[in-house]
Design a protein around this motif. Structure first.
Motif, PDB file in Angstrom:
ATOM      1  N   VAL A  21      26.623  11.435 -67.782  1.00 17.22           N
ATOM      2  CA  VAL A  21      25.860  10.496 -68.540  1.00 17.22           C
ATOM      3  C   VAL A  21      25.201   9.419 -67.652  1.00 17.22           C
ATOM      4  N   TYR A  22      23.815   9.490 -67.662  1.00 20.70           N
ATOM      5  CA  TYR A  22      23.098   8.515 -66.827  1.00 20.70           C
ATOM      6  C   TYR A  22      22.165   7.662 -67.493  1.00 20.70           C
ATOM      7  N   ARG A  23      22.001   6.472 -67.293  1.00 19.07           N
ATOM      8  CA  ARG A  23      21.350   5.646 -67.965  1.00 19.07           C
ATOM      9  C   ARG A  23      19.605   5.764 -67.764  1.00 19.07           C
ATOM     10  N   ARG A  24      19.139   6.435 -66.863  1.00 26.11           N
ATOM     11  CA  ARG A  24      17.774   6.534 -66.473  1.00 26.11           C
ATOM     12  C   ARG A  24      17.520   8.128 -66.801  1.00 26.11           C
ATOM     13  N   SER A  25      16.289   8.450 -66.532  1.00 23.34           N
ATOM     14  CA  SER A  25      16.075   9.936 -66.674  1.00 23.34           C
ATOM     15  C   SER A  25      16.212  10.597 -65.506  1.00 23.34           C
ATOM     16  N   ILE A  73      26.932  22.542 -66.157  1.00 24.27           N
ATOM     17  CA  ILE A  73      27.158  21.046 -66.393  1.00 24.27           C
ATOM     18  C   ILE A  73      26.129  20.523 -67.234  1.00 24.27           C
ATOM     19  N   ALA A  74      26.331  19.786 -68.507  1.00 22.74           N
ATOM     20  CA  ALA A  74      25.702  18.945 -69.368  1.00 22.74           C
ATOM     21  C   ALA A  74      25.025  17.738 -68.877  1.00 22.74           C
ATOM     22  N   PHE A  75      23.837  17.275 -69.286  1.00 22.70           N
ATOM     23  CA  PHE A  75      23.427  16.188 -68.835  1.00 22.70           C
ATOM     24  C   PHE A  75      23.029  15.184 -70.118  1.00 22.70           C
ATOM     25  N   HIS A  76      23.475  13.939 -70.088  1.00 19.80           N
ATOM     26  CA  HIS A  76      23.015  13.047 -71.027  1.00 19.80           C
ATOM     27  C   HIS A  76      22.103  12.092 -70.410  1.00 19.80           C
ATOM     28  N   PHE A  77      20.800  12.337 -70.595  1.00 22.04           N
ATOM     29  CA  PHE A  77      20.089  10.882 -69.843  1.00 22.04           C
ATOM     30  C   PHE A  77      19.559   9.882 -70.861  1.00 22.04           C
ATOM     31  N   LEU A  78      19.479   8.922 -70.214  1.00 21.58           N
ATOM     32  CA  LEU A  78      19.116   7.709 -71.079  1.00 21.58           C
ATOM     33  C   LEU A  78      20.231   7.346 -72.024  1.00 21.58           C
ATOM     34  N   ALA A  79      21.333   7.157 -71.529  1.00 25.18           N
ATOM     35  CA  ALA A  79      22.685   6.701 -72.218  1.00 25.18           C
ATOM     36  C   ALA A  79      23.292   6.237 -71.202  1.00 25.18           C
ATOM     37  N   ASP A 121      12.426  -2.282 -61.867  1.00 28.87           N
ATOM     38  CA  ASP A 121      13.226  -3.467 -61.248  1.00 28.87           C
ATOM     39  C   ASP A 121      12.902  -3.563 -59.727  1.00 28.87           C
ATOM     40  N   GLU A 122      13.809  -4.206 -59.196  1.00 31.83           N
ATOM     41  CA  GLU A 122      13.697  -4.506 -57.492  1.00 31.83           C
ATOM     42  C   GLU A 122      13.858  -3.183 -56.707  1.00 31.83           C
ATOM     43  N   SER A 123      14.392  -2.209 -57.446  1.00 31.77           N
ATOM     44  CA  SER A 123      14.535  -0.901 -56.724  1.00 31.77           C
ATOM     45  C   SER A 123      13.420  -0.098 -56.761  1.00 31.77           C
ATOM     46  N   GLY A 124      12.406  -0.335 -57.628  1.00 29.71           N
ATOM     47  CA  GLY A 124      11.220   0.340 -57.825  1.00 29.71           C
ATOM     48  C   GLY A 124      11.436   1.273 -59.036  1.00 29.71           C
ATOM     49  N   ARG A 125      12.375   1.373 -59.463  1.00 30.36           N
ATOM     50  CA  ARG A 125      12.834   2.342 -60.747  1.00 30.36           C
ATOM     51  C   ARG A 125      12.716   1.483 -61.993  1.00 30.36           C
ATOM     52  N   ARG A 126      12.115   2.032 -62.903  1.00 33.62           N
ATOM     53  CA  ARG A 126      11.986   1.549 -64.192  1.00 33.62           C
ATOM     54  C   ARG A 126      13.378   0.966 -64.742  1.00 33.62           C
ATOM     55  N   ARG A 127      13.535  -0.061 -65.243  1.00 33.63           N
ATOM     56  CA  ARG A 127      14.815  -0.637 -65.650  1.00 33.63           C
ATOM     57  C   ARG A 127      15.405  -0.155 -67.161  1.00 33.63           C
ATOM     58  N   GLU A 169      15.975   3.051 -73.118  1.00 35.67           N
ATOM     59  CA  GLU A 169      14.783   3.318 -72.973  1.00 35.67           C
ATOM     60  C   GLU A 169      14.436   2.506 -71.529  1.00 35.67           C
ATOM     61  N   LEU A 170      13.018   3.137 -70.968  1.00 33.83           N
ATOM     62  CA  LEU A 170      12.967   2.542 -69.639  1.00 33.83           C
ATOM     63  C   LEU A 170      11.708   1.676 -69.695  1.00 33.83           C
ATOM     64  N   GLY A 171      11.963   0.447 -69.213  1.00 32.43           N
ATOM     65  CA  GLY A 171      11.186  -0.736 -69.280  1.00 32.43           C
ATOM     66  C   GLY A 171      10.221  -0.876 -67.811  1.00 32.43           C
TER      67      GLY A 171
END
Lengths: 196, 910
Positions: free
Chosen positions: B342-346, B365-371, B397-403, B392-394
């Motif tokens: 389970v990963y909060r980004r894509s 292995i199964a993936f649950h993105f954006l959760a 952020d400071e890491s350059g990845r969408r929050r 959802e991605l906004g």
């Protein structure tokens, strides 16, 4: 500077380069009327030996101490006439030049306009020379070492000539070896001898 | 040439460039950059032994690409100086590698089958050859120039190959002799600590490594599962480091559980390196996190790696998207569980190595993105499910990845019995009393030198950067080792070190012409079925054949690969691969610019088909063909090795042509005649010479022309307009015969293009350096086309040879002699007159504002100790810019005063 300003004006005919378009005699007559002008003359080639001698003569005999020459571009002969002043004992910066060839006779065929413009330029030079001041060049030591940039045949030849004369030469070459294009050539024309 | 090389009055600065010129006629200050030759001119005997084992071949400049040379080379046999030189340029791979491993070097050695040497070369930089060859995130491959052909090299897999094929059978190394009395303590036996220890022990220091865990290797040992990095590989590399003399104290934490404190180490050792890593897992901070079914990936992987019993359920959720999350997921799978990540980004934002993510997916292995989990549910104290919310991605952020932002009301539930949390790690710094900690909870250390604010204490690796890749830790360890060495020797920590390497994007690499596509090799992998049940290594490594083929794809961007084979061959010990560029400051009275010309590149005129047949040659290429030292030993042969039967020579290629250069290159008629004569003389082939008009104007030139006419050369008056390459390789030259007034053509075996001369591509740069003008044709401008042919508009700077315009050898020699004479005239006189028409400061008006100083284009004005402007009359050119800039009318350009100019203007208007 209380000495009296005595200006000599010399209008050059430049063969027919100027004289064919500008009424030189009229310009001379005009120049004579200008303040402080003690002598105005024209001559076939003012830059020639007799032309130069005339200026020197007037400096010595008529007490001329400012000189205006109306002739070609100063890029051509400014240095020539400055030397004349120097040789006659006057500071070379008491000299002004009016360009009535490149700026006048060579750019129009209209004689009356040309003569008119030549007068303006002569007046301008005469007015200017009145304000001019003596200046004195300085000398600086020359470091007796040379830098040659590029080690092809030209650089090598130049470096060797200077080095043979007893001067130190730094020869800078961008590549790992000197020789340049020359080293790549096999035989050189017209004698077909070896290049390296 | 020889004379110039040994003349006592000539100091030759070869492989050097003028970078700055200041001063004025008679008094120039010149700065010269000496490029590193990597070979000591004094020691090199020119024997040529070094060339024998050099694995890199590139086109020979001297032979204009007709033959190859090595990376270590002498341009030609009679070169002056006669020493060799190494052609070394920056390469994207080595520059990008955090540890700057000489990538191209070991790849070249693998390509030659010298596997032991490849391993030894990598070990010059790092002990972790087999380890990095397996776990490195290989940023080098992202920048490998081969990607512009088809795909980057498998650099990482090649490193692994060097280890696999050469390391296991090699005997352990002998201990390194102690050179220095000082001892260094290293805290943490991970990749950073052990890398520092490895470098320090090889420098000759005593090194003791303190490790809290029962095994050495840090995260490499307890974080990375065995299917990625087999235990024996890591252990063997640690044993190698130990064999050199590094002492590793296991089960010895610092500042807790009875171990020594940092203060103790500072007292007992001369320097300390803190490389404690980041082993403490971050918390989720959600309800249910403390349940027994919730574990952290660091604890899970550590227990697994230490062989402890680990109990997980049937349905496992792993939270996170980093490498540790993937490692935990794939390990749980191997223990027989069903695993969901389970990963909060894509997927695109996952920090894990993409190949690892792919492998996880392949294994099922199964993936649950954006959760992201919001709460963990339980029954009777056991985990039963996890409630998640969609994201959802906004904005980035400071890491350059969408929050990621939670989507309200999108909660859903996954049934699980074990949750493995893997959302990042932090160092545990509490036991290290006295150190400075950043707001991120990491150790404070200088990013360049690794020095901490505490005297004699250095820090690096994950403890400073937060969790990062192994190769960054290796790099940090290496930097720290160099700093510690400098600290202990009382040297400056910065001086002479390179911290910033060129960016790959800034490195210009030309892909060699004729590079053919060759697919990137991928390592074979264990079958999926077998992977699911065992911790056996997944990737199986290259076979020898695969490795050699992969190595052959390297484009040798750096030219010299730094394989160091030449060093061992050089008996004179003249090679120093660490040489740096140097600057030399010279003071000279005169300068002669003799920078020469560039050959016209005929690819700019495609009608001549240059490059489409090896038998279409430039004038210079043919020149080399006729030379005894050239590629054919002086025989005129086609590329097929045959004596040509018919040869065409085309004049004015790139000259007298509005589509190229309008000027006449002046030498081509004569060299074309020379070539025609040589062809007739040496081969007897028929020669067709296409000319516009014949310019044989020099002394003895017309006679030479007549002689070539008598040789039986066929002259065609008319520009050669086109060369066509026929399918059978023959070349068809077309032209208009202006004598006959009709088109003609000739079919030949070889075409010589009479390529002309043009200004060098760097002429603009050189012109700016020396203050030179340029004429319309691009060559440097002389002061007067007739009267001052060697002087320039910068007094004291003269021109010699073809940099001023095309000329042949006799004219060049004459021109250069003239330049020398002008320089000598200045120097023998000893003084130079400086014009008095310069700017003059009226001191009483000068306010010292400094505007003139900035305005002066010749740097002739300075503010003196009284705060007033002062003009250096020798530098001033009397341009008057300062007078215009002065707000107080305090600067007067002499001979151009306001009074004089006003009088002149008013006079002309009246």
């Amino acid at each position: 500077m209380s000495e009296e300003i005595r200006i000599g004006v010399y209008i050059c005919q430049c063969g027919i380069n100027i004289a064919a378009t500008v009424d030189v005699a009229e310009v001379v007559e005009f120049a004579r009327q200008l303040p402080n002008v003690v002598v105005a003359r024209d001559y076939k080639y003012t830059c020639s030996e007799p032309g130069q001698e005339q200026i020197k003569h007037d400096i010595r005999e008529l007490g001329v101490n400012r000189v205006v020459v109306a002739s070609c571009t100063p890029r051509m002969h400014e240095v020539t006439f400055q030397r004349v002043l120097d040789e006659a004992g006057i500071n070379p910066y008491y000299f002004s030049m009016a360009n009535i060839r490149e700026h006048v006779s060579w750019v129009t065929r209209d004689k009356s306009q040309a003569t008119e413009k030549a007068k303006h330029l002569v007046k301008s030079a005469v007015d200017r020379v009145r304000w001019q001041e003596p200046l004195f060049p300085r000398t600086e030591r020359v470091i007796d070492k040379a830098l040659v940039v590029g080690g092809g045949i030209a650089g090598i030849q130049a470096a060797l000539t200077i080095a043979d004369a007893g001067y130190k030469v730094y020869l800078v070459e961008k590549e790992p070896s000197i020789g340049g294009h020359m080293a790549q050539l096999n035989k050189t024309f017209p004698t077909l001898d070896c290049s390296t | 040439m020889m004379d110039a090389g040994r003349h006592p009055n000539i100091e030759l600065l070869s492989y050097s460039e003028v970078v700055d010129v200041q001063g004025y006629v008679g008094n120039f200050q010149v700065r010269v950059k000496k490029k590193p030759r990597y070979i000591d001119l004094e020691k090199c005997t020119g024997c040529g032994e070094c060339v024998k084992e050099c694995p890199v071949e590139v086109d020979s400049e001297f032979e204009v690409g007709l033959t190859k040379r090595k990376a270590i080379y002498r341009p030609f046999a009679q070169a002056i100086p006669p020493a060799f030189v190494i052609d070394k340029r920056p390469s994207p791979c080595k520059s990008t590698c955090p540890a700057h491993i000489p990538v191209q070097g070991y790849i070249a050695l693998i390509g030659q089958g010298k596997y032991d040497k490849a391993l030894a070369l990598i070990r010059e930089t790092t002990a972790f050859v087999g380890t990095l060859g397996r776990v490195c995130h290989h940023p080098c491959e992202l920048e490998c120039k081969r990607k512009d052909v088809e795909a980057p090299l498998a650099i990482c897999a090649l490193k692994r190959f060097a280890y696999d094929v050469a390391a296991p059978t090699a005997p352990p190394p002998a201990p390194v002799e102690r050179v220095y009395g000082e001892k260094v303590a290293v805290v943490g036996a991970g990749p950073a600590g052990l890398s520092a220890a490895y470098d320090l022990v090889r420098m000759g220091y005593g090194v003791t490594v303190y490790e809290a865990l029962p095994v050495a290797g840090g995260m490499l040992a307890v974080g990375i599962p065995a299917y990625r990095l087999p235990k024996d590989v890591l252990q063997q590399e640690i044993d190698y480091i130990k064999a050199l003399g590094v002492e590793i104290k296991l089960n010895t934490p610092i500042g807790r559980d009875g171990g020594p404190t940092l203060e103790d180490l500072r007292r007992d050792y001369d320097a300390v390196f803190l490389a404690v890593g980041a082993h403490r897992s971050r918390q989720l901070n959600i309800p249910g996190e403390d349940l027994p079914g919730v574990i952290h990936s660091t604890d899970f992987l550590r227990a697994l790696n230490l062989g402890q019993e680990v109990k997980i359920g049937q349905r496992v959720a792993v939270i996170g998207g980093g490498n540790a999350a993937i490692d935990a997921a794939r390990s749980a799978l191997r223990l027989g569980s069903q695993v969901t990540i389970v990963y909060r980004r894509s997927r695109a934002e996952m920090p894990a190595i993409p190949a690892e993510v792919d492998a996880a997916e392949e294994e099922g292995i199964a993936f649950h993105f954006l959760a992201t989990p919001v709460r963990i549910l339980s029954k009777d104290g056991r985990v039963t499910a996890m409630e998640c919310i969609r994201m959802e991605l906004g904005e980035p952020d400071e890491s350059g990845r969408r929050r990621p932002i939670p989507v309200p009301g999108s909660e859903f539930t996954i049934e699980v019995d074990t949750v493995i949390v893997s959302i990042g790690q932090q160092p545990d710094l509490a036991p290290l009393a006295g150190v400075e900690v950043t707001g991120w909870g990491t150790l404070t250390a200088d990013p360049d030198t690794m020095a901490t604010p505490v005297e004699g204490v250095f820090a690096g690796g994950d403890a400073v950067t937060g969790p990062a890749s192994a190769v960054w830790a290796v790099a940090a360890g290496k930097r720290a080792a160099e700093s510690i060495h400098r600290y202990l020797r009382g040297l400056d920590l910065h001086q002479g070190r390179v911290f910033e390497w060129p960016k790959a994007a800034d490195i210009q690499v030309e892909i060699p012409a004729g590079t053919e596509k060759a697919a990137r090799r991928e390592m074979a992998a264990l079958p999926i079925a077998e992977r699911k049940s065992t911790f056996k290594e997944v990737e199986l490594g290259f076979t020898e054949e695969e490795a050699r083929a992969e190595a052959a794809r390297c484009l040798s961007c750096a030219v010299c690969s730094e394989c160091l084979e030449c060093v061992s061959l050089c008996e004179a010990k003249a090679i120093d691969h660490n040489m740096r560029e140097e600057f030399v400051d010279l003071e000279v009275g005169t300068i002669i610019v003799a920078t020469g010309f560039a050959d016209f590149d005929p690819t700019r005129l495609p009608q001549y088909s240059y490059g489409r047949s090896p038998n279409i040659l430039t004038g210079m290429e043919f020149e080399r063909l006729t030379s005894a030292g050239g590629p054919t030993g002086g025989e005129i042969l086609t590329a097929e090795g045959k004596v040509p039967e018919r040869v065409a020579i085309i004049h004015c290629v790139g000259s007298r042509d509005v589509n190229a250069n309008r000027h006449c290159s002046r030498v081509c008629c004569m060299y074309a005649l020379k070539h025609a004569h040589l062809v007739r003389d040496m081969t007897g082939a028929e020669v067709y010479e296409f000319y516009m008009d014949m310019r044989t104007f020099g002394k003895g030139y017309e006679e030479f022309y007549e002689r070539v006419q008598e040789d039986g050369v066929i002259f065609v008056r008319g520009r050669g307009t086109e060369v066509r390459v026929r399918d059978d390789g023959k070349l068809v030259v077309r032209a208009e015969d202006t004598n006959l007034g009709r088109p003609v053509s000739a079919t030949v075996d070889m075409v010589i293009l009479g390529t002309g001369m043009e200004a060098r591509p760097d002429a603009d740069q050189v012109a700016r350096l020396f203050g030179l003008g340029r004429t319309e044709d691009g060559f440097f401008a002389e002061a007067h086309p007739k009267l001052r042919p060697v002087e320039t508009n910068t007094e004291g700077v003269f021109l010699a040879g073809t940099c001023q315009g095309p000329r042949d050898v006799p004219d060049t020699v004459a021109h250069a002699s003239a330049a020398a004479a002008q320089a000598l005239a200045l120097m023998s006189k000893g003084v130079v007159t400086i014009s008095p028409t310069v700017s003059h400061v009226l001191t009483r008006f000068c306010t010292g504002c400094g505007k003139c100083v900035l305005a002066c284009p010749y740097n002739a004005i300075t503010l003196n100790s009284d705060g007033k402007a002062e003009v250096n009359a020798a530098l001033c050119k009397g341009c008057g810019t300062c007078a215009a800039a002065c707000p107080s009318d305090a600067i007067v350009p002499l001979h151009f005063t306001d009074d004089q100019l006003v009088a002149q203007i008013v006079g002309v208007l009246q």
